[in-house]
Write an enzyme that holds these catalytic residues in place. Structure first.
Site, PDB file in Angstrom:
ATOM      1  N   SER A  34      10.128   4.094   4.864  1.00  0.00           N
ATOM      2  CA  SER A  34       9.651   2.968   4.058  1.00  0.00           C
ATOM      3  C   SER A  34      10.089   3.144   2.613  1.00  0.00           C
ATOM      4  CB  SER A  34       8.124   2.897   4.126  1.00  0.00           C
ATOM      5  OG  SER A  34       7.670   2.925   5.459  1.00  0.00           O
ATOM      6  N   SER A  36      11.817   1.295  -1.249  1.00  0.00           N
ATOM      7  CA  SER A  36      12.854   0.417  -1.792  1.00  0.00           C
ATOM      8  C   SER A  36      14.277   0.905  -1.531  1.00  0.00           C
ATOM      9  CB  SER A  36      12.641   0.239  -3.299  1.00  0.00           C
ATOM     10  OG  SER A  36      12.704   1.491  -3.969  1.00  0.00           O
ATOM     11  N   THR A  37      14.450   2.169  -1.150  1.00  0.00           N
ATOM     12  CA  THR A  37      15.790   2.686  -0.857  1.00  0.00           C
ATOM     13  C   THR A  37      16.171   2.464   0.603  1.00  0.00           C
ATOM     14  OG1 THR A  37      15.390   4.396  -2.520  1.00  0.00           O
ATOM     15  CG2 THR A  37      17.291   4.715  -1.122  1.00  0.00           C
ATOM     16  N   ASP A  90      14.021   8.707   5.068  1.00  0.00           N
ATOM     17  CA  ASP A  90      12.898   8.061   4.405  1.00  0.00           C
ATOM     18  C   ASP A  90      13.047   8.199   2.897  1.00  0.00           C
ATOM     19  OD1 ASP A  90      10.490   6.776   4.022  1.00  0.00           O
ATOM     20  OD2 ASP A  90       9.308   8.175   5.235  1.00  0.00           O
ATOM     21  N   GLY A  91      12.316   7.394   2.162  1.00  0.00           N
ATOM     22  CA  GLY A  91      12.280   7.503   0.716  1.00  0.00           C
ATOM     23  C   GLY A  91      11.201   8.475   0.277  1.00  0.00           C
ATOM     24  N   LYS A 103       4.575  11.246  -1.136  1.00  0.00           N
ATOM     25  CA  LYS A 103       4.886   9.981  -0.477  1.00  0.00           C
ATOM     26  C   LYS A 103       3.585   9.221  -0.275  1.00  0.00           C
ATOM     27  CE  LYS A 103       7.664   9.939   3.014  1.00  0.00           C
ATOM     28  NZ  LYS A 103       8.322   8.718   2.432  1.00  0.00           N
ATOM     29  N   GLY A 106       3.673   3.329  -0.924  1.00  0.00           N
ATOM     30  CA  GLY A 106       3.617   2.110  -0.124  1.00  0.00           C
ATOM     31  C   GLY A 106       2.553   2.142   0.949  1.00  0.00           C
ATOM     32  N   GLU A 112       4.653   7.826   8.227  1.00  0.00           N
ATOM     33  CA  GLU A 112       5.844   8.513   7.732  1.00  0.00           C
ATOM     34  C   GLU A 112       5.810   9.996   8.091  1.00  0.00           C
ATOM     35  OE1 GLU A 112       6.855   5.757   3.800  1.00  0.00           O
ATOM     36  OE2 GLU A 112       5.543   7.502   3.614  1.00  0.00           O
TER      37      GLU A 112
END
Length: 254
Positions: A34, A36-37, A90-91, A103, A106, A112
């Site tokens: 998840s 923005s990347t 993953d970001g 993390k 979000g 995740e």
């Protein structure tokens, strides 16, 4: 590759480089994280071609990544069908010098972490702002903690008075009245900690996880094999585990 400008270009560069090095033809079960990347991760995977991707299954960490997989017309799966994943990308909100991560910005960190731990290889992609020496330097919001709703007040009290996070707070939604609700119907607490308390993230993770009512903690310790950071000058910084050490290298701008 035609690189986008600014921060988006850095994200794209990190994602493309990580996919090129870690999503290989023999990988069939792939976790999609998840943030923005991650759209750039899916974009690069699509560029690998329909023939290669039609034999793959993609496992999402939440609503965002599920929608990305569906929109890309990739095969959608679930972690309860595939208990072992070839690679998850993953970001991260922040990564320290030892590849420990924060993390959960979000509110997807439970799913995740399940996909990260199920993966043979867990890879982080981010822009240069997420690359730090210590956790908490750049990401000031605190450690995200998913809690069951009926226990959130007691968990908040324990975080503030016992574990040393006096500014811990329930995360409130921005477009509705009330708290953020995760995909698992839980609440999220954001708990900032001082440098002294977060300098050993594994120990802090254990202490938080032992609080009754806590479902999962957004500290990812000793899980990632590599992290890719896109930089402003078009280069990519790579941190990777090699034996008992984390090695840092840079790929120059092309």
């Amino acid at each position: 590759m035609s690189q986008l400008p600014g921060i988006e270009g850095a994200k794209q560069l990190a994602a493309y480089t990580a996919v090129d090095k870690h999503i290989l033809p023999h990988h069939k079960i792939i976790g999609i994280g998840s943030g923005s990347t991650v759209p750039y991760v899916v974009e690069r995977i699509m560029q690998q071609g329909t023939e290669l991707n039609k034999g793959r299954t993609f496992i999402p960490t939440g609503f965002q990544s599920k929608e990305l997989i569906i929109e890309a017309r990739l095969n959608l799966g679930d972690v309860d069908q595939y208990l072992t994943i070839d690679v998850t990308i993953d970001g991260a909100d922040e990564v320290d010098a030892q590849l420990n991560c924060i993390k959960g910005g979000g509110a997807c960190h439970l799913r995740e972490k399940v996909l990260a731990e199920a993966a043979k290889s867990f890879i982080i992609v981010a822009d240069y702002r997420k690359n730090g020496k210590y956790l908490g330097e750049n990401f000031a919001h605190g450690v995200p903690i998913e809690v069951v709703p009926f226990a959130y007040a007691k968990v908040l009290q324990n975080l503030r008075s016992v574990l040393g996070s006096p500014n811990a707070s329930l995360r409130m939604a921005k477009a509705k009245a009330g708290p953020v609700v995760t995909d698992n119907a839980n609440f999220v607490i954001d708990a900032p900690f001082s440098r002294d308390l977060i300098k050993d993230p594994s120990s802090l993770l254990t202490k938080i996880k032992l609080l009754t009512g806590v479902v999962e903690v957004g500290l990812f310790c000793n899980i990632a094999q590599a992290a890719y950071f896109g930089n402003q000058d078009g280069s990519v910084t790579i941190k990777r585990v090699e034996g008992a050490k984390v090695i840092e290298e840079s790929i120059a701008a092309s």
